[in-house]
Design a protein around this motif. Structure first.
Motif, short mmCIF file in Angstrom:
data_model
loop_
_atom_site.label_atom_id
_atom_site.label_comp_id
_atom_site.label_asym_id
_atom_site.label_seq_id
_atom_site.Cartn_x
_atom_site.Cartn_y
_atom_site.Cartn_z
N PRO A 10 60.65 121.35 22.00
CA PRO A 10 59.97 122.64 22.04
C PRO A 10 59.17 123.01 20.79
O PRO A 10 58.52 124.04 20.76
N LYS A 11 59.19 122.18 19.77
CA LYS A 11 58.45 122.47 18.54
C LYS A 11 56.95 122.38 18.77
O LYS A 11 56.49 121.57 19.57
N ALA A 12 56.17 123.17 18.04
CA ALA A 12 54.71 123.19 18.19
C ALA A 12 54.03 122.56 16.98
O ALA A 12 52.98 123.02 16.54
N GLU A 13 54.59 121.51 16.43
CA GLU A 13 54.02 120.84 15.25
C GLU A 13 52.70 120.16 15.59
O GLU A 13 52.40 119.93 16.76
N ALA A 14 51.93 119.82 14.56
CA ALA A 14 50.62 119.19 14.75
C ALA A 14 50.73 117.81 15.41
O ALA A 14 49.86 117.41 16.17
N LEU A 15 51.80 117.08 15.11
CA LEU A 15 52.05 115.76 15.69
C LEU A 15 53.44 115.76 16.30
O LEU A 15 54.27 116.62 15.97
N PRO A 16 53.74 114.80 17.16
CA PRO A 16 55.07 114.78 17.78
C PRO A 16 56.18 114.84 16.73
O PRO A 16 56.16 114.09 15.76
N PRO A 17 57.14 115.75 16.92
CA PRO A 17 58.24 115.91 15.95
C PRO A 17 59.14 114.68 15.88
O PRO A 17 59.28 113.94 16.85
N GLN A 18 59.75 114.52 14.72
CA GLN A 18 60.65 113.40 14.50
C GLN A 18 61.92 113.52 15.33
O GLN A 18 62.42 112.54 15.86
N SER A 19 62.45 114.72 15.44
CA SER A 19 63.73 114.91 16.12
C SER A 19 63.71 116.22 16.89
O SER A 19 62.73 116.96 16.86
N GLY A 20 64.80 116.49 17.57
CA GLY A 20 64.92 117.72 18.34
C GLY A 20 64.51 117.55 19.79
O GLY A 20 64.24 118.52 20.48
N TRP A 21 64.51 116.32 20.28
CA TRP A 21 64.08 116.02 21.65
C TRP A 21 65.20 116.28 22.64
O TRP A 21 66.32 115.82 22.47
N LEU A 22 64.86 117.04 23.69
CA LEU A 22 65.79 117.33 24.77
C LEU A 22 65.63 116.24 25.83
O LEU A 22 64.52 115.89 26.23
N MET A 23 66.77 115.71 26.27
CA MET A 23 66.71 114.65 27.27
C MET A 23 67.92 114.79 28.18
O MET A 23 69.04 114.66 27.68
N PRO A 24 67.72 115.09 29.48
CA PRO A 24 66.43 115.32 30.12
C PRO A 24 65.72 116.52 29.52
O PRO A 24 66.30 117.22 28.69
N TRP A 25 64.52 116.79 29.98
CA TRP A 25 63.67 117.80 29.35
C TRP A 25 64.31 119.17 29.26
O TRP A 25 64.00 119.94 28.37
N ASP A 26 65.23 119.48 30.15
CA ASP A 26 65.91 120.76 30.13
C ASP A 26 67.39 120.61 29.77
O ASP A 26 68.19 121.50 30.00
N GLY A 27 67.72 119.45 29.16
CA GLY A 27 69.10 119.15 28.80
C GLY A 27 69.38 119.42 27.33
O GLY A 27 68.82 120.34 26.73
N ASP A 28 70.25 118.60 26.78
CA ASP A 28 70.68 118.74 25.39
C ASP A 28 69.80 117.92 24.45
O ASP A 28 69.15 116.96 24.87
N VAL A 29 69.84 118.29 23.16
CA VAL A 29 69.13 117.51 22.15
C VAL A 29 69.75 116.12 22.13
O VAL A 29 70.97 115.95 22.11
N GLN A 30 68.89 115.11 22.12
CA GLN A 30 69.32 113.71 22.11
C GLN A 30 69.10 113.16 20.70
O GLN A 30 67.99 112.79 20.33
N PRO A 31 70.16 113.12 19.86
CA PRO A 31 69.98 112.67 18.48
C PRO A 31 69.55 111.21 18.34
O PRO A 31 69.00 110.82 17.32
N ALA A 32 69.74 110.41 19.37
CA ALA A 32 69.34 109.00 19.31
C ALA A 32 67.83 108.82 19.44
O ALA A 32 67.31 107.77 19.11
N LEU A 33 67.13 109.85 19.89
CA LEU A 33 65.68 109.77 20.06
C LEU A 33 65.00 110.29 18.80
O LEU A 33 64.98 111.50 18.55
N VAL A 34 64.49 109.37 17.98
CA VAL A 34 63.88 109.70 16.70
C VAL A 34 62.49 109.08 16.65
O VAL A 34 62.33 107.90 16.92
#
Length: 154
Positions: free
Chosen positions: A71-95
């Protein structure tokens, strides 16, 4: 199964236009891809509400088939904080990691230990068998860095 989703995202990503005012990236074809193996990282603004704004991994920009969202609005894709599935929990393994243009092509990969490294103790924070994937992205605007030079021996 989150690990199956991570395997889908692993690959090389290169700049591929823009979406909603920010750069988009496309995964290069993999030898194991089926004919419809395209994966994009793109930004979606909040025109459809805050639950849909942010960075996405999807089959196409704005499409129905998506794997992850940040959900971050950074200029480039964020390093972390990815929800997987898209409406699920933050997936710390996705960096996500950015590569410089002078480096080898960007890759999203499961990191491997060097042959000389001692085995790591199991991480009790993560379930056994979890896939860890680093997504590396090439940004065409990255400055090319000169290779590091070894110091002369005395």
């Amino acid at each position: 199964d989150v690990s199956l989703g991570l395997e889908t995202l692993i690959g090389e990503y290169v700049e591929s236009g823009t979406n909603h005012g920010k750069k988009s990236f496309k995964r290069k074809r993999q030898p194991t891809d089926t004919e419809d193996g395209d994966v994009f990282i793109y930004f979606w603004d909040q025109r459809d509400g805050p639950d849909f704004g942010g960075w996405w991994f999807g089959k196409e920009a704005g499409g129905q088939k998506v794997w992850a969202r940040c959900p971050k609005a950074e200029a480039l894709p964020p390093q972390s904080g990815w929800l997987m599935p898209w409406d699920g929990d933050v997936q710390p393994a996705l960096v996500l990691k950015r590569k410089q243009a002078a480096a080898a092509p960007p890759k999203a990969r499961v990191p491997k230990q060097p042959a000389s490294a001692p085995p790591k103790a199991p991480d009790t924070q993560k379930p056994a068998g979890k896939v860890v994937g680093d997504i590396e992205i090439l940004d065409d605007d990255d400055e090319i860095e000169a290779p590091a030079q070894a110091a002369p021996k005395a």
